[in-house]
Structures are given as C-alpha cells and as structure tokens.
Design a protein around this motif. Structure first.
Motif, PDB file in Angstrom:
ATOM      1  N   PRO A  70      45.287  29.266  37.238  1.00 29.83           N
ATOM      2  CA  PRO A  70      44.523  28.414  36.315  1.00 29.83           C
ATOM      3  C   PRO A  70      44.588  26.937  36.691  1.00 29.83           C
ATOM      4  N   ALA A  71      45.759  26.485  37.174  1.00 33.81           N
ATOM      5  CA  ALA A  71      45.888  25.083  37.576  1.00 33.81           C
ATOM      6  C   ALA A  71      45.006  24.768  38.773  1.00 33.81           C
ATOM      7  N   LEU A  72      44.875  25.718  39.697  1.00 32.38           N
ATOM      8  CA  LEU A  72      44.008  25.522  40.854  1.00 32.38           C
ATOM      9  C   LEU A  72      42.541  25.509  40.438  1.00 32.38           C
ATOM     10  N   ALA A  73      42.189  26.385  39.514  1.00 32.24           N
ATOM     11  CA  ALA A  73      40.789  26.500  39.104  1.00 32.24           C
ATOM     12  C   ALA A  73      40.276  25.225  38.445  1.00 32.24           C
ATOM     13  N   VAL A  74      41.136  24.521  37.676  1.00 29.35           N
ATOM     14  CA  VAL A  74      40.684  23.318  36.966  1.00 29.35           C
ATOM     15  C   VAL A  74      40.949  22.048  37.753  1.00 29.35           C
ATOM     16  N   GLY A  75      41.589  22.142  38.921  1.00 31.49           N
ATOM     17  CA  GLY A  75      41.771  20.965  39.754  1.00 31.49           C
ATOM     18  C   GLY A  75      43.115  20.287  39.641  1.00 31.49           C
ATOM     19  N   GLU A  76      44.071  20.874  38.889  1.00 32.47           N
ATOM     20  CA  GLU A  76      45.403  20.286  38.841  1.00 32.47           C
ATOM     21  C   GLU A  76      46.114  20.442  40.182  1.00 32.47           C
ATOM     22  N   LEU A  77      45.738  21.458  40.951  1.00 27.91           N
ATOM     23  CA  LEU A  77      46.272  21.702  42.285  1.00 27.91           C
ATOM     24  C   LEU A  77      45.126  21.719  43.282  1.00 27.91           C
ATOM     25  N   ASP A  78      45.422  21.293  44.515  1.00 27.88           N
ATOM     26  CA  ASP A  78      44.428  21.354  45.586  1.00 27.88           C
ATOM     27  C   ASP A  78      44.464  22.699  46.301  1.00 27.88           C
ATOM     28  N   LEU A  79      45.666  23.217  46.527  1.00 32.05           N
ATOM     29  CA  LEU A  79      45.862  24.466  47.261  1.00 32.05           C
ATOM     30  C   LEU A  79      46.991  25.245  46.601  1.00 32.05           C
ATOM     31  N   VAL A  80      46.964  26.553  46.757  1.00 32.83           N
ATOM     32  CA  VAL A  80      48.087  27.408  46.367  1.00 32.83           C
ATOM     33  C   VAL A  80      48.413  28.296  47.555  1.00 32.83           C
ATOM     34  N   VAL A  81      49.690  28.331  47.934  1.00 32.12           N
ATOM     35  CA  VAL A  81      50.136  29.173  49.042  1.00 32.12           C
ATOM     36  C   VAL A  81      51.074  30.222  48.481  1.00 32.12           C
ATOM     37  N   GLY A  82      50.710  31.488  48.641  1.00 37.70           N
ATOM     38  CA  GLY A  82      51.557  32.533  48.095  1.00 37.70           C
ATOM     39  C   GLY A  82      51.025  33.914  48.418  1.00 37.70           C
ATOM     40  N   ARG A  83      51.678  34.900  47.864  1.00 34.93           N
ATOM     41  CA  ARG A  83      51.328  36.303  48.082  1.00 34.93           C
ATOM     42  C   ARG A  83      49.937  36.580  47.531  1.00 34.93           C
ATOM     43  N   VAL A  84      49.114  37.237  48.322  1.00 31.20           N
ATOM     44  CA  VAL A  84      47.779  37.636  47.873  1.00 31.20           C
ATOM     45  C   VAL A  84      47.932  38.906  47.028  1.00 31.20           C
ATOM     46  N   PRO A  85      47.628  38.857  45.736  1.00 32.01           N
ATOM     47  CA  PRO A  85      47.774  40.055  44.896  1.00 32.01           C
ATOM     48  C   PRO A  85      46.896  41.196  45.417  1.00 32.01           C
ATOM     49  N   ASP A  86      47.358  42.411  45.199  1.00 27.56           N
ATOM     50  CA  ASP A  86      46.596  43.572  45.645  1.00 27.56           C
ATOM     51  C   ASP A  86      45.216  43.606  45.003  1.00 27.56           C
ATOM     52  N   ASP A  87      45.138  43.201  43.749  1.00 21.55           N
ATOM     53  CA  ASP A  87      43.839  43.148  43.067  1.00 21.55           C
ATOM     54  C   ASP A  87      43.854  41.965  42.114  1.00 21.55           C
ATOM     55  N   TRP A  88      43.194  40.896  42.486  1.00 19.84           N
ATOM     56  CA  TRP A  88      43.133  39.729  41.606  1.00 19.84           C
ATOM     57  C   TRP A  88      41.702  39.443  41.166  1.00 19.84           C
ATOM     58  N   SER A  89      40.772  40.391  41.450  1.00 20.92           N
ATOM     59  CA  SER A  89      39.370  40.196  41.100  1.00 20.92           C
ATOM     60  C   SER A  89      39.148  40.221  39.581  1.00 20.92           C
ATOM     61  N   TRP A  90      40.086  40.781  38.824  1.00 21.91           N
ATOM     62  CA  TRP A  90      39.925  40.864  37.380  1.00 21.91           C
ATOM     63  C   TRP A  90      40.269  39.554  36.683  1.00 21.91           C
ATOM     64  N   ARG A  91      40.908  38.626  37.388  1.00 21.65           N
ATOM     65  CA  ARG A  91      41.343  37.388  36.749  1.00 21.65           C
ATOM     66  C   ARG A  91      40.143  36.505  36.400  1.00 21.65           C
ATOM     67  N   ASN A  92      40.256  35.748  35.321  1.00 19.51           N
ATOM     68  CA  ASN A  92      39.173  34.865  34.908  1.00 19.51           C
ATOM     69  C   ASN A  92      38.852  33.823  35.970  1.00 19.51           C
ATOM     70  N   GLU A  93      39.877  33.417  36.745  1.00 20.21           N
ATOM     71  CA  GLU A  93      39.683  32.354  37.726  1.00 20.21           C
ATOM     72  C   GLU A  93      39.148  32.857  39.056  1.00 20.21           C
ATOM     73  N   SER A  94      39.123  34.175  39.281  1.00 18.27           N
ATOM     74  CA  SER A  94      38.816  34.701  40.616  1.00 18.27           C
ATOM     75  C   SER A  94      37.446  34.290  41.142  1.00 18.27           C
ATOM     76  N   PRO A  95      36.372  34.194  40.315  1.00 16.72           N
ATOM     77  CA  PRO A  95      35.087  33.768  40.887  1.00 16.72           C
ATOM     78  C   PRO A  95      35.109  32.333  41.413  1.00 16.72           C
ATOM     79  N   LEU A  96      36.096  31.537  40.977  1.00 15.02           N
ATOM     80  CA  LEU A  96      36.162  30.133  41.370  1.00 15.02           C
ATOM     81  C   LEU A  96      37.025  29.908  42.601  1.00 15.02           C
ATOM     82  N   LEU A  97      37.714  30.953  43.070  1.00 12.99           N
ATOM     83  CA  LEU A  97      38.715  30.779  44.117  1.00 12.99           C
ATOM     84  C   LEU A  97      38.389  31.613  45.349  1.00 12.99           C
ATOM     85  N   GLU A  98      38.840  31.115  46.487  1.00  8.97           N
ATOM     86  CA  GLU A  98      38.798  31.862  47.739  1.00  8.97           C
ATOM     87  C   GLU A  98      40.184  31.823  48.363  1.00  8.97           C
ATOM     88  N   VAL A  99      40.422  32.715  49.320  1.00 10.48           N
ATOM     89  CA  VAL A  99      41.732  32.771  49.962  1.00 10.48           C
ATOM     90  C   VAL A  99      41.566  32.974  51.457  1.00 10.48           C
TER      91      VAL A  99
END
Length: 245
Positions: A70-99
């Motif tokens: 959520p912090a990345l989606a609204v611009g509080e963060l520029d980047l997030v580095v971490g484990r890619v979830p097996d399925d994160w397409s259900w998250r509200n923020e997923s249409p706004l993010l790429e990896v």
C-alpha cells in the motif's frame, strides 16, 4: 489522503529532477524491503549507489508486504525489494504495481555450530522436529513457506516454537545449541561465515521463491530511484564482498 500522498511522491520526483539538473545526481530514494532482501543485496546496491552518487539519500523501511505494497501504491515508497508472492494478483494494489525478478532465493535450516545433529549428514525435518524452533510470524511469506515444508514432510508445525522476525534475537536463541531456525539463504550466510551458525545438510536445496523489485506502473521514477534500480541489477550480478556475504 491518498491523493495527497501521491502528490507528495510527484513533488519528490520533481525535486530530484531539479537537483539532478542543477547539481548532478542527487536526491532521495525511499526503499521498502523484507528481511530476506536486506542482508546482502541491498547493502551491495547501496555501496554501488554511493560510489556513483554520494549525494543521494537512501531511506530504508523494513516491513511485511501487507504494509509495503500500500505504501508503494500511494507513493510513500519508490521501490520495494522482497519476495515475490506466489499469487499477489488478488491484492487491491496489484493493478498499480509491476515487478522485476532479481534472483531466486533458497532457504537454509540452521542452528548453533555445536548442535548435536550437525554431525549427521544429511538430516531430515523429522529428525529436527522435536527440537525447539524459531519460526517467522504467521503473517509473513516465510512462515507460509515453512508451514508448507512441514506439511509436505507429513509433519505438524513443531510444538516448541518462538515466533520472531528479529534476526539478532533468533541468532541469540540458537546459541543454546538446541534451537533450530529457517532462514533465507542470503540472510544466513554472513552469520555462517562468522562462525555463529551452521546450516544442516538436508540432501537437497529448499526453494523459497523469487526476490524482485516492485515499482509503480503509473508513476515515473525520479533520477535517484532510477539510479538505485540500476545499482540493484548490478549488485545481483556481482559476488558479495567478504564483509557482506
């Protein structure tokens, strides 16, 4: 509030653009991370960034994906580095993010160097099951992976468990030479090489998943964030220095 945060993110990018034009590469990049990515990859990337642009300020925020996305989606963060979830397409923020996938991570089962089962090779989870364990908290991706490993071995979750994401606390607990923990391979290596921990030989590598760099697909990165992303890609291709490995 959501619009204000996005506006602040755009203003930070504008500041970066002005600074880059007036003073050369400078600015501020805000990075979110999980523990698994913060132990070696990020320090190497930061070293590369500081060699190329000493004036860039990097702010690092450690948390779980439920907090970082959520912090990345609204611009509080520029980047997030971490484990890619097996399925994160259900998250509200997923249409706004790429990896962008950076590398594949493995897991290590570790304990103090004098644990009684270190002499037996290989060992299995059933042999380790009765010892005290340190496991990640239940809201973490690593805990879901741990539960899956025990289930695949037809074992229940160990009964004697401490739940913790504090690396220093976990290292201290394992100095009783009985407690066992599951750690990302990269995170465990510096403590293994320092002689504080030793990994068990389980006969085959344990896969954790991909580590990736998440970013917004609707907001252009500022110069500092773009440079840091370049340094991340360079860092994954470089061998770790002895101080960081």
């Amino acid at each position: 509030m959501r619009r204000a945060k996005s506006l602040l993110a755009e203003l930070r990018s504008l500041t970066d653009e002005v600074n880059a034009f007036q003073e050369g590469t400078s600015g501020h990049v805000m990075v979110g991370t999980l523990i698994s990515a913060s132990s070696s990859l990020l320090p190497r990337a930061m070293q590369l960034l500081k060699q190329r642009a000493p004036g860039v300020l990097v702010s690092l925020r450690v948390g779980q994906m439920d907090q970082l996305f959520p912090a990345l989606a609204v611009g509080e963060l520029d980047l997030v580095v971490g484990r890619v979830p097996d399925d994160w397409s259900w998250r509200n923020e997923s249409p706004l993010l790429e990896v962008e996938v950076l590398y594949g991570e493995q897991l290590s089962v570790v304990a103090g160097v004098n644990h009684p089962l270190h002499g037996a090779a290989p060992v299995n989870l059933a042999q380790l099951h009765g010892f005290p364990w340190v496991l990640p908290t239940r809201d973490s991706l690593l805990r879901r992976t741990a539960d899956k490993l025990f289930a695949e071995a037809k074992l229940s979750t160990p009964g004697n468990v401490v739940e913790s994401l504090s690396i220093l606390t976990n290292i201290s607990l394992m100095q009783d030479q009985q407690t066992v923990a599951l750690m990302p391979y990269e995170a465990s290596q510096q403590f293994i090489q320092a002689g504080m921990l030793k990994a068990f030989d389980l006969g085959a590598p344990l896969q954790f998943g991909d580590i990736g760099c998440f970013f917004s697909n609707g907001r252009a990165l500022g110069p500092a964030a773009r440079l840091f992303r370049e340094c991340l890609n360079l860092a994954r291709e470089e061998p770790a220095s002895p101080a960081l490995s």
